[in-house]
Design a protein around this motif. Structure first.
Motif, PDB file in Angstrom:
ATOM      1  N   THR A  16      35.615  45.850  40.419  1.00 54.55           N
ATOM      2  CA  THR A  16      35.659  44.385  39.643  1.00 54.55           C
ATOM      3  C   THR A  16      35.073  43.361  40.983  1.00 54.55           C
ATOM      4  O   THR A  16      34.531  42.540  40.127  1.00 54.55           O
ATOM      5  N   ILE A  17      35.557  43.275  41.695  1.00 54.54           N
ATOM      6  CA  ILE A  17      35.341  42.315  42.922  1.00 54.54           C
ATOM      7  C   ILE A  17      34.598  42.832  44.095  1.00 54.54           C
ATOM      8  O   ILE A  17      35.126  43.954  44.327  1.00 54.54           O
ATOM      9  N   LYS A  18      33.930  42.183  44.880  1.00 53.06           N
ATOM     10  CA  LYS A  18      33.420  42.612  46.160  1.00 53.06           C
ATOM     11  C   LYS A  18      34.396  41.849  47.405  1.00 53.06           C
ATOM     12  O   LYS A  18      34.149  40.547  47.266  1.00 53.06           O
ATOM     13  N   PRO A  19      35.124  42.608  47.813  1.00 56.49           N
ATOM     14  CA  PRO A  19      36.002  41.819  48.868  1.00 56.49           C
ATOM     15  C   PRO A  19      35.176  41.291  49.984  1.00 56.49           C
ATOM     16  O   PRO A  19      34.455  42.013  50.287  1.00 56.49           O
ATOM     17  N   ALA A  63      45.643  27.485  47.952  1.00 51.14           N
ATOM     18  CA  ALA A  63      45.640  28.071  46.536  1.00 51.14           C
ATOM     19  C   ALA A  63      44.257  28.413  46.091  1.00 51.14           C
ATOM     20  O   ALA A  63      43.397  27.857  46.256  1.00 51.14           O
ATOM     21  N   GLY A  64      44.212  29.575  45.560  1.00 49.77           N
ATOM     22  CA  GLY A  64      43.329  30.364  44.736  1.00 49.77           C
ATOM     23  C   GLY A  64      42.338  30.936  46.009  1.00 49.77           C
ATOM     24  O   GLY A  64      41.527  31.531  45.664  1.00 49.77           O
ATOM     25  N   ALA A  65      42.640  30.992  47.189  1.00 46.75           N
ATOM     26  CA  ALA A  65      42.083  31.371  48.214  1.00 46.75           C
ATOM     27  C   ALA A  65      42.345  32.994  48.423  1.00 46.75           C
ATOM     28  O   ALA A  65      41.927  33.560  49.236  1.00 46.75           O
ATOM     29  N   ALA A  66      42.775  33.635  47.445  1.00 44.54           N
ATOM     30  CA  ALA A  66      43.027  35.222  47.381  1.00 44.54           C
ATOM     31  C   ALA A  66      44.148  35.707  48.049  1.00 44.54           C
ATOM     32  O   ALA A  66      43.967  36.974  48.298  1.00 44.54           O
ATOM     33  N   LYS A  67      45.190  34.872  48.340  1.00 42.94           N
ATOM     34  CA  LYS A  67      46.351  35.550  48.893  1.00 42.94           C
ATOM     35  C   LYS A  67      46.959  36.705  48.032  1.00 42.94           C
ATOM     36  O   LYS A  67      47.156  37.638  48.755  1.00 42.94           O
ATOM     37  N   THR A  68      46.949  36.526  46.668  1.00 37.79           N
ATOM     38  CA  THR A  68      47.631  37.622  46.009  1.00 37.79           C
ATOM     39  C   THR A  68      46.706  38.703  45.864  1.00 37.79           C
ATOM     40  O   THR A  68      47.280  40.115  45.972  1.00 37.79           O
ATOM     41  N   THR A  69      45.434  38.359  45.881  1.00 35.56           N
ATOM     42  CA  THR A  69      44.588  39.260  45.910  1.00 35.56           C
ATOM     43  C   THR A  69      44.357  40.268  47.098  1.00 35.56           C
ATOM     44  O   THR A  69      44.539  41.626  46.934  1.00 35.56           O
ATOM     45  N   VAL A  70      44.637  39.669  48.247  1.00 36.65           N
ATOM     46  CA  VAL A  70      44.701  40.461  49.559  1.00 36.65           C
ATOM     47  C   VAL A  70      45.982  41.374  49.476  1.00 36.65           C
ATOM     48  O   VAL A  70      45.899  42.586  50.170  1.00 36.65           O
ATOM     49  N   LYS A 123      45.803  45.048  38.655  1.00 39.78           N
ATOM     50  CA  LYS A 123      45.054  45.639  37.548  1.00 39.78           C
ATOM     51  C   LYS A 123      43.737  45.050  37.346  1.00 39.78           C
ATOM     52  O   LYS A 123      42.905  46.027  37.127  1.00 39.78           O
ATOM     53  N   LYS A 124      43.396  44.016  37.895  1.00 36.08           N
ATOM     54  CA  LYS A 124      42.034  43.414  38.202  1.00 36.08           C
ATOM     55  C   LYS A 124      41.145  44.331  39.094  1.00 36.08           C
ATOM     56  O   LYS A 124      40.280  44.598  39.027  1.00 36.08           O
ATOM     57  N   LEU A 125      41.804  44.627  39.963  1.00 31.57           N
ATOM     58  CA  LEU A 125      41.236  45.676  40.937  1.00 31.57           C
ATOM     59  C   LEU A 125      41.085  47.017  40.476  1.00 31.57           C
ATOM     60  O   LEU A 125      40.190  47.844  41.199  1.00 31.57           O
ATOM     61  N   ASP A 152      54.981  37.618  48.821  1.00 32.11           N
ATOM     62  CA  ASP A 152      53.762  36.457  48.005  1.00 32.11           C
ATOM     63  C   ASP A 152      54.575  35.239  47.861  1.00 32.11           C
ATOM     64  O   ASP A 152      55.830  35.374  47.948  1.00 32.11           O
ATOM     65  N   GLU A 153      53.897  34.230  47.789  1.00 32.16           N
ATOM     66  CA  GLU A 153      54.581  32.742  47.906  1.00 32.16           C
ATOM     67  C   GLU A 153      55.752  32.664  49.004  1.00 32.16           C
ATOM     68  O   GLU A 153      56.844  32.277  48.885  1.00 32.16           O
ATOM     69  N   MET A 154      55.432  33.061  50.114  1.00 33.53           N
ATOM     70  CA  MET A 154      56.282  33.029  51.259  1.00 33.53           C
ATOM     71  C   MET A 154      56.867  31.764  51.461  1.00 33.53           C
ATOM     72  O   MET A 154      57.814  31.545  52.224  1.00 33.53           O
TER      73      MET A 154
HETATM   74  N1  LIG Z   1      36.132  38.438  46.489  1.00 34.98           N
HETATM   75  C1  LIG Z   1      36.297  37.993  45.517  1.00 34.98           C
HETATM   76  N2  LIG Z   1      35.292  37.823  44.670  1.00 34.98           N
HETATM   77  C2  LIG Z   1      35.364  37.415  43.559  1.00 34.98           C
HETATM   78  N3  LIG Z   1      36.938  36.941  43.071  1.00 34.98           N
HETATM   79  C3  LIG Z   1      37.607  36.689  43.911  1.00 34.98           C
HETATM   80  C4  LIG Z   1      37.779  37.465  44.960  1.00 34.98           C
HETATM   81  N4  LIG Z   1      38.775  37.614  45.791  1.00 34.98           N
HETATM   82  C5  LIG Z   1      39.654  36.939  44.929  1.00 34.98           C
HETATM   83  N5  LIG Z   1      39.161  36.439  43.933  1.00 34.98           N
HETATM   84  C6  LIG Z   1      39.628  35.955  42.594  1.00 34.98           C
HETATM   85  O1  LIG Z   1      39.852  34.617  42.911  1.00 34.98           O
HETATM   86  C7  LIG Z   1      41.311  34.005  42.046  1.00 34.98           C
HETATM   87  C8  LIG Z   1      42.332  33.592  42.929  1.00 34.98           C
HETATM   88  O2  LIG Z   1      42.824  34.689  43.757  1.00 34.98           O
HETATM   89  P1  LIG Z   1      44.537  34.672  44.138  1.00 34.98           P
HETATM   90  O3  LIG Z   1      45.214  34.650  42.568  1.00 34.98           O
HETATM   91  O4  LIG Z   1      44.704  35.976  44.888  1.00 34.98           O
HETATM   92  O5  LIG Z   1      44.686  33.558  44.987  1.00 34.98           O
HETATM   93  P2  LIG Z   1      45.825  32.981  45.565  1.00 34.98           P
HETATM   94  O6  LIG Z   1      45.541  32.695  46.981  1.00 34.98           O
HETATM   95  O7  LIG Z   1      47.224  34.155  45.570  1.00 34.98           O
HETATM   96  O8  LIG Z   1      46.188  31.905  44.660  1.00 34.98           O
HETATM   97  P3  LIG Z   1      47.764  30.950  44.549  1.00 34.98           P
HETATM   98  O9  LIG Z   1      47.840  30.019  45.945  1.00 34.98           O
HETATM   99  O10 LIG Z   1      47.442  30.006  43.480  1.00 34.98           O
HETATM  100  O11 LIG Z   1      48.968  32.037  44.198  1.00 34.98           O
HETATM  101  C9  LIG Z   1      41.517  35.426  41.227  1.00 34.98           C
HETATM  102  O12 LIG Z   1      40.911  35.249  40.036  1.00 34.98           O
HETATM  103  C10 LIG Z   1      40.819  36.536  41.903  1.00 34.98           C
HETATM  104  O13 LIG Z   1      40.536  37.360  41.306  1.00 34.98           O
END
Ligand SMILES: Nc1ncnc2c1ncn2[C@@H]1O[C@H](COP(=O)(O)OP(=O)(O)OP(=O)(O)O)[C@@H](O)[C@H]1O
Length: 677
Positions: A20-23, A44-51, A87-89, A258-260
């Motif tokens: 679904t996404i390309k890391p 925020a939103g920088a993909a922390k939870t995603t990693v 789930k998204k992954l 998460d959210e350390m």
């Molecule tokens: N490589 C990528 N390509 C496209 N979308 C991505 C990629 N990596 C992450 N995302 C998307 O970016 C969004 C933000 O990611 P995520 O929720 O992991 O951020 P976060 O840093 O944990 O945010 P927060 O600080 O608010 O908890 C999500 O929708 C996620 O699926």
């Protein structure tokens, strides 16, 4: 502390490749890092939870069993966000289900439950804690062995702010574990209290309270909202054995947090034990600007020096440079709020819009119009829209607008305004005066209305010949007879609520009912609240200062809304109809809009975010910590993916707008800049 070496990067290859996404390279470096301890601090939103999800998925693909992977967070929303990211992954639901993903509190509750062989009751309401607190106060006041009675500043009965202050201080003491760590067998003296920054009387009361709560350490009387984490951390501090428990993770290979940034000493102690009892890889992520729980001892140093001290392995820090949640315009605004650099790279445009308002109703109407426009434009069921509020009372006008429009919604972080206790009390008085409990169709609500009448009137139930029965039993049978036959409400009111209320309140209740029965104008509800001396009434009934202020605000916003109705009966019908429509919406399949508190959606994201009521006195809240108010705004606006709308008041401009340079000429230019992008 180390940065990833280029050798690290070249050796490993990802085994898990999401469809679904390309890391990005940065994300993949974290996914496959061979480092034992990995830390990521990013926006925020920088993909922390995603990693974190990528790292879990990578471990699973490399044959680590799901149950050997443990994820801990501070809030339920963060657990939900991590599951959504997995789930998204594309991870199978059965696998996600097998990962152990819990809040620290839930994790500790599970372990303690096994150790204690039962689930301790959980008390979270001030009303539940208050009797124990006053018992503790008495014990301290009556202690014949007290050596420093001259230092006492004892609360007096009726000091209703006491419970809030106590809960706050005790959550702070427990989160920081200050008393546990600093005491070292020294006596509790005024000097000692000063060294840990707590007023002596408060410390004495806290210790007496804990003595009552933990009279039997194996079977605590109850636990407060964060007590499981504290109790387990305390047990570990005293070298209590936990690793033999089934529920203690003893063979985990991967631990993620998460959210350390929300971590406090108690959580850190538990994490420390998990890491020292397992040979595992650890990865923690956080963002210091999202700290909104300082009052519970949250401290960013647990992501920094403290972790470095605990770890026998070098900590390898990785960057995540870009926000993938939103694009430049939102990133610029977030950067301004948090005063930091903010890069973004979302694969879609994001826009920021400011929609100034000049009255509470106008703001609600604008929010509704924007929510409608968003829905009309994005027919897809998955397009999400959230209205995020700083305070629950701000939902009154918005809920009405949504209900009138027939737009389905659900609330998170608070109840709908028609079901808040003080509003149920008003509904009860309206039902009595109009003799129409039947219009309250939900049986559960009828019960709550009766409870509210009794509670706010400071009354009790007295039945001849049944004096030996508990109030609870008597109320239960009164409720049964009234819910079976709503016409009995009048007799319940006259023969119980009114008759057994203190004389001063009796008069006020009668005056209130009289006001409802007489023909009156649009200020009927204000007159009714005045006749009730509502502030005193709430003050007498509610032990929590926070709840009192909340209840006052709820009623203030309700009376404002009531001005639209020409008779009490119409207001009553409207409140009842609101509840009925909510019930209908719940049963329907239509996708609801989310109306939530900002704090409750930390970690979550939505396509559209509407942030109403940026007004001085509302947001920022002048009674709260200003740095945390800024963090709350930052958390709120960074939940958005595509469309952010902020509603600033023109009549009482919010300090936020000023300090962000977003008012008047200079602000207009900044706004224009932001809009252009
Ligand atoms: N490589 C990528 N390509 C496209 N979308 C991505 C990629 N990596 C992450 N995302 C998307 O970016 C969004 C933000 O990611 P995520 O929720 O992991 O951020 P976060 O840093 O944990 O945010 P927060 O600080 O608010 O908890 C999500 O929708 C996620 O699926």
């Amino acid at each position: 502390m180390n940065q990833p070496s280029s050798a690290d990067k070249s050796k490993a290859v990802a085994h898990f490749n999401p469809k679904t996404i390309k890391p990005t390279d940065e994300q993949q470096a974290i996914q496959i890092s061979p480092a034992r301890v990995v830390l990521v601090e990013a926006n925020a939103g920088a993909a922390k939870t995603t990693v974190l999800a990528l790292r879990m998925a990578e471990a699973w693909t490399r044959r680590t069993r799901p149950e050997q992977i443990l994820a801990l967070t501070y809030t339920d929303a963060a657990c939900q966000a991590l599951k959504a990211a997995l789930k998204k992954l594309g991870l199978p639901a059965v696998v996600i289900h097998q990962f152990r993903i819990q809040t620290f509190e839930a994790f500790c509750t599970q372990v303690l439950r096994e150790l204690e062989d039962r689930a301790a009751p959980v008390y979270t309401e001030a009303d539940q804690l208050s009797p124990v607190l006053w018992q503790a106060v008495e014990r301290v006041a009556d202690d014949p062995g007290e050596r420093w009675p001259d230092h006492f500043l004892m609360p007096t009965p009726g000091d209703y702010g006491m419970v809030d202050v106590f809960v706050q201080q005790s959550e702070y003491l427990k989160g920081t574990m200050l008393d546990v760590l600093e005491r070292n067998d020294q006596p509790v003296t005024p000097d000692y209290a000063e060294t840990i920054g707590i007023e002596y009387t408060q410390l004495r009361i806290y210790l007496a309270f804990e003595k009552i709560r933990m009279a039997d350490p194996q079977r605590p009387l109850f636990r407060g909202a964060t007590d499981a984490t504290y109790d387990l951390a305390h047990l570990l501090f005293e070298d209590g054995e936990v690793s033999t428990c089934h529920s203690w993770p003893s063979h985990v290979k991967v631990v993620v947090v998460d959210e350390m940034h929300d971590m406090n000493r108690a959580m850190f102690s538990v994490l420390q034990k998990v890491l020292t009892t397992n040979r595992c890889f650890f990865c923690g992520v956080g963002d210091v600007d999202q700290v909104i729980h300082k009052a519970n001892g949250a401290d960013a140093r647990f992501m920094r020096d403290e972790l470095a001290e605990l770890s026998t392995h070098a900590i390898v820090r990785y960057p995540l440079t870009h926000s993938f949640r939103f694009n430049t315009s939102v990133a610029r605004l977030a950067g301004k709020v948090a005063n930091k650099r903010y890069a973004s790279k979302a694969p879609y445009p994001s826009q920021v819009r400011f929609s100034p308002y000049n009255s509470v109703e106008a703001c609600a109407a604008q929010v509704l119009a924007d929510a409608e426009a968003f829905r009309a434009q994005h027919k897809s069921k998955t397009a999400s829209c959230a209205i995020l509020l700083r305070h629950p009372h701000q939902s009154v006008q918005i809920e009405n607008a949504l209900i009138e429009d027939g737009m389905p919604y659900e609330t998170l972080g608070f109840k709908s305004y028609v079901l808040r206790p003080e509003v149920l009390f008003v509904r009860g008085l309206l039902a009595v005066a109009t003799d129409d409990l039947r219009s309250v169709t939900e049986v559960k609500t009828r019960e709550e209305v009766m409870r509210a009448l009794l509670f706010f009137s400071g009354s009790s139930i007295v039945v001849d010949g049944r004096e030996h029965e508990s109030q609870q039993d008597l109320l239960a049978s009164a409720i049964r007879s009234v819910t079976d036959n709503p016409l009995f409400l009048t007799s319940f009111f006259e023969n119980q609520v009114l008759r057994n209320a203190p004389a001063s309140i009796q008069k006020r209740l009668l005056a209130a009912v009289d006001i409802i029965r007489k023909p009156s104008g649009p200020d009927m509800l204000s007159a009714l609240l005045k006749a009730l001396h509502i502030q005193t009434l709430l003050g007498d009934a509610l032990v929590s200062q926070r709840r009192r202020l909340e209840a006052e605000s709820n009623l203030r916003w309700l009376s404002h809304m009531a001005e639209r109705f020409d008779s009490p009966a119409h207001l009553f019908q409207s409140l009842n109809a609101t509840e009925q429509k909510q019930q209908k919406q719940k049963a329907s399949k239509a996708e609801p809009l989310l109306l939530a508190s900002i704090a409750s959606v930390k970690g979550l994201e939505f396509d559209a975010v509407l942030l109403p009521y940026l007004a001085q006195g509302e947001f920022p809240d002048p009674t709260a910590d200003m740095a945390e108010e800024f963090n709350t705004l930052y958390v709120g606006l960074t939940r958005v993916r595509k469309e952010l709308t902020i509603y600033p008041s023109t009549t009482s401009p919010s300090l936020f707008m000023k300090s962000l340079g977003l008012t008047e000429a200079e602000g207009d230019a900044a706004l224009a800049d932001i809009r252009k992008e």
